[in-house]
Design a protein around this motif. Structure first.
Motif, PDB file in Angstrom:
ATOM      1  N   ALA A   1      -0.258   3.300   7.755  1.00 43.08           N
ATOM      2  CA  ALA A   1       0.408   2.341   8.639  1.00 43.08           C
ATOM      3  C   ALA A   1       1.900   2.215   8.356  1.00 43.08           C
ATOM      4  O   ALA A   1       2.671   1.822   9.235  1.00 43.08           O
ATOM      5  N   ALA A   2       2.336   2.522   7.135  1.00 44.52           N
ATOM      6  CA  ALA A   2       3.744   2.344   6.748  1.00 44.52           C
ATOM      7  C   ALA A   2       4.714   3.088   7.670  1.00 44.52           C
ATOM      8  O   ALA A   2       5.714   2.501   8.119  1.00 44.52           O
ATOM      9  N   PRO A   3       4.474   4.376   8.005  1.00 46.57           N
ATOM     10  CA  PRO A   3       5.395   5.051   8.925  1.00 46.57           C
ATOM     11  C   PRO A   3       5.415   4.414  10.312  1.00 46.57           C
ATOM     12  O   PRO A   3       6.458   4.433  11.000  1.00 46.57           O
ATOM     13  N   MET A   4       4.287   3.832  10.751  1.00 46.99           N
ATOM     14  CA  MET A   4       4.261   3.157  12.054  1.00 46.99           C
ATOM     15  C   MET A   4       5.189   1.953  12.050  1.00 46.99           C
ATOM     16  O   MET A   4       5.881   1.672  13.041  1.00 46.99           O
ATOM     17  N   ILE A   5       5.222   1.241  10.929  1.00 48.83           N
ATOM     18  CA  ILE A   5       6.123   0.101  10.787  1.00 48.83           C
ATOM     19  C   ILE A   5       7.577   0.561  10.890  1.00 48.83           C
ATOM     20  O   ILE A   5       8.413  -0.082  11.541  1.00 48.83           O
TER      21      ILE A   5
ATOM     22  N   THR B   1       6.958  11.214   0.135  1.00 50.48           N
ATOM     23  CA  THR B   1       6.910  12.001  -1.108  1.00 50.48           C
ATOM     24  C   THR B   1       6.387  11.213  -2.309  1.00 50.48           C
ATOM     25  O   THR B   1       5.754  11.784  -3.195  1.00 50.48           O
ATOM     26  N   THR B   2       6.651   9.910  -2.343  1.00 53.75           N
ATOM     27  CA  THR B   2       6.273   9.118  -3.532  1.00 53.75           C
ATOM     28  C   THR B   2       5.335   7.952  -3.230  1.00 53.75           C
ATOM     29  O   THR B   2       4.679   7.442  -4.142  1.00 53.75           O
ATOM     30  N   GLY B   3       5.300   7.495  -1.977  1.00 50.02           N
ATOM     31  CA  GLY B   3       4.482   6.334  -1.639  1.00 50.02           C
ATOM     32  C   GLY B   3       5.011   5.044  -2.232  1.00 50.02           C
ATOM     33  O   GLY B   3       4.255   4.071  -2.400  1.00 50.02           O
ATOM     34  N   ILE B   4       6.307   5.007  -2.520  1.00 52.30           N
ATOM     35  CA  ILE B   4       6.869   3.868  -3.241  1.00 52.30           C
ATOM     36  C   ILE B   4       6.805   2.561  -2.459  1.00 52.30           C
ATOM     37  O   ILE B   4       6.543   1.501  -3.028  1.00 52.30           O
TER      38      ILE B   4
ATOM     39  N   ALA C   1       4.344  -2.627  -2.104  1.00 52.60           N
ATOM     40  CA  ALA C   1       3.845  -3.689  -1.233  1.00 52.60           C
ATOM     41  C   ALA C   1       2.419  -4.084  -1.609  1.00 52.60           C
ATOM     42  O   ALA C   1       2.055  -5.262  -1.560  1.00 52.60           O
ATOM     43  N   GLN C   2       1.599  -3.098  -1.992  1.00 49.77           N
ATOM     44  CA  GLN C   2       0.225  -3.392  -2.394  1.00 49.77           C
ATOM     45  C   GLN C   2       0.203  -4.232  -3.669  1.00 49.77           C
ATOM     46  O   GLN C   2      -0.594  -5.168  -3.794  1.00 49.77           O
TER      47      GLN C   2
END
Length: 390
Positions: free
Chosen positions: A104-108, A160-163, A168-169
């Motif tokens: 969902a992060a890229p959609m945001i 690349t990192t999911g930072i 956020a999690q």
């Protein structure tokens, strides 16, 4: 001796007859749209769950590609012209378990680019004035370039990192653990908005969908979400924007930090960055403020617009901490964008330079503004979704 008069008795309107009823009406209106907003959230989350595992698996297979997710968020927001609606829908999807936070992060991020289409369309209203039109386009597109630059940096880092999603999690887990298990106990919302949404879902039960039909409940939820957010924006705009607009240049733009805080505060209040960013277009076009002064205000507005998703996520938090996590992704994205672009003057000039350049191009051909809107917000995302999916 002349009789003295008190000027205040003539300059102030008498609110005795109208102030109380009008204030009561506006408070009642605000409560109503908030109730509708919360019902829409429950309906939407419940509808996604009713689609079942096949729907979730298909959706995950699509959003596994971060580029598709980015362009879906961008195109969806450009079409409905409301990032608040799009991000709230994404929160609902995550809360229902249909997609995860990384998907969902890229959609945001895409929604952040798509939201600036509203102010860009507003700028086209100045197309008949040769002097104002370039400034209007620059005022609208500086918001675009801010989001595009921020996406180009943070999208790469996230993929690349999911930072962003991991940070956020962690933040969501902290809030959830702080709230404790008591967050799952029944409260007033369980007997009001949640119960009302459950009742509506029950009404749509069919033989094929004994728990309720998502094909009926989801359109109801999306319609209710859209109109409740519009109603919330309108009611708060009537209370706030009219008073603030007269004093923007005098009090708001004293310095960059003050402009950021005002942009954040006003957008948080009216729940719409589209409203506040569109407000800047005619003011810059008419030279009431400069583009450089308006830019920090728009940065603050970008952060302020994240409060809608946060409100929705806290409301749905008992269903899934992931809902809160994706709302924090939205907040981190916009806040980090400001930290990247604002502190260093030469970096801060990049979006202003690009927007001014695009505005100047419209002096050669006024259709460039229209072409820009159609190509950037609709044609490019549509083509890239098609090509990436095929």
């Amino acid at each position: 001796m002349p009789t003295s008069t008190n000027p205040d008795t003539t300059s102030k309107p008498d609110l005795g007859n109208n102030g109380g009823p009008m204030l009561s009406f506006r408070i009642g209106q605000l409560i109503f749209v908030l109730f509708a907003f919360m019902v829409a959230l429950d309906l939407m989350s419940g509808s996604f769950k009713l689609f079942g595992k096949d729907f979730a698996n298909e959706l995950v297979s699509v959003t596994t590609n971060p580029f598709i997710s980015l362009f879906i968020g961008m195109l969806a927001t450009a079409i409905i012209q409301s990032s608040s609606t799009t991000t709230t829908m994404i929160v609902g999807l995550v809360a229902s378990g249909s997609i995860g936070v990384p998907e969902a992060a890229p959609m945001i991020m895409g929604a952040n680019i798509g939201t600036s289409v509203t102010s860009t369309i507003v700028s086209l209203g100045h197309i008949g004035d040769r002097d104002e039109y370039p400034k209007a386009v620059a005022a609208a597109t500086v918001h675009d370039f801010f989001n595009i630059i921020t996406v180009s940096v943070l999208f790469t880092l996230e993929v690349t990192t999911g930072i962003l999603s991991s940070s956020a999690q962690s933040m969501a887990d902290f809030f959830y653990s702080t709230a404790g298990e008591g967050g799952k106990t029944k409260g007033i919302l369980d007997y009001t908005t949640k119960a009302f949404a459950k009742w509506i879902i029950g009404l749509t039960a069919t033989e094929g969908y004994p728990g309720g039909s998502p094909f009926i409940t989801l359109p109801i939820a999306l319609g209710l979400l859209f109109f409740s957010l519009r109603g919330l924006t309108k009611s708060l705009k009537d209370l706030i924007i009219g008073r603030v607009e007269k004093n923007l240049n005098k009090y708001v733009f004293g310095n960059g930090l003050k402009a950021i805080l005002w942009g954040f505060g006003i957008t948080t209040a009216v729940q719409s960055s589209s409203v506040t960013s569109s407000l800047m277009v005619p003011m810059v076009a008419s030279e009431k403020i400069t583009l450089r002064k308006a830019f920090p205000f728009l940065m603050g507005a970008n952060i302020g617009t994240t409060t809608t998703a946060l409100i929705a996520a806290f409301f749905l938090g008992s269903q899934s901490t992931d809902a809160l996590a994706i709302a924090f992704v939205h907040f981190f994205f916009n806040a980090i964008g400001v930290l990247i672009l604002y502190p260093i003057p030469i970096v801060r000039e990049i979006p202003v330079f690009l927007a001014t350049g695009l505005g100047n191009l419209t002096l050669k051909n006024r259709l460039i503004g229209i072409i820009y809107v159609v190509v950037v917000f609709f044609i490019i995302p549509g083509i890239l979704i098609f090509l990436t999916r095929s």
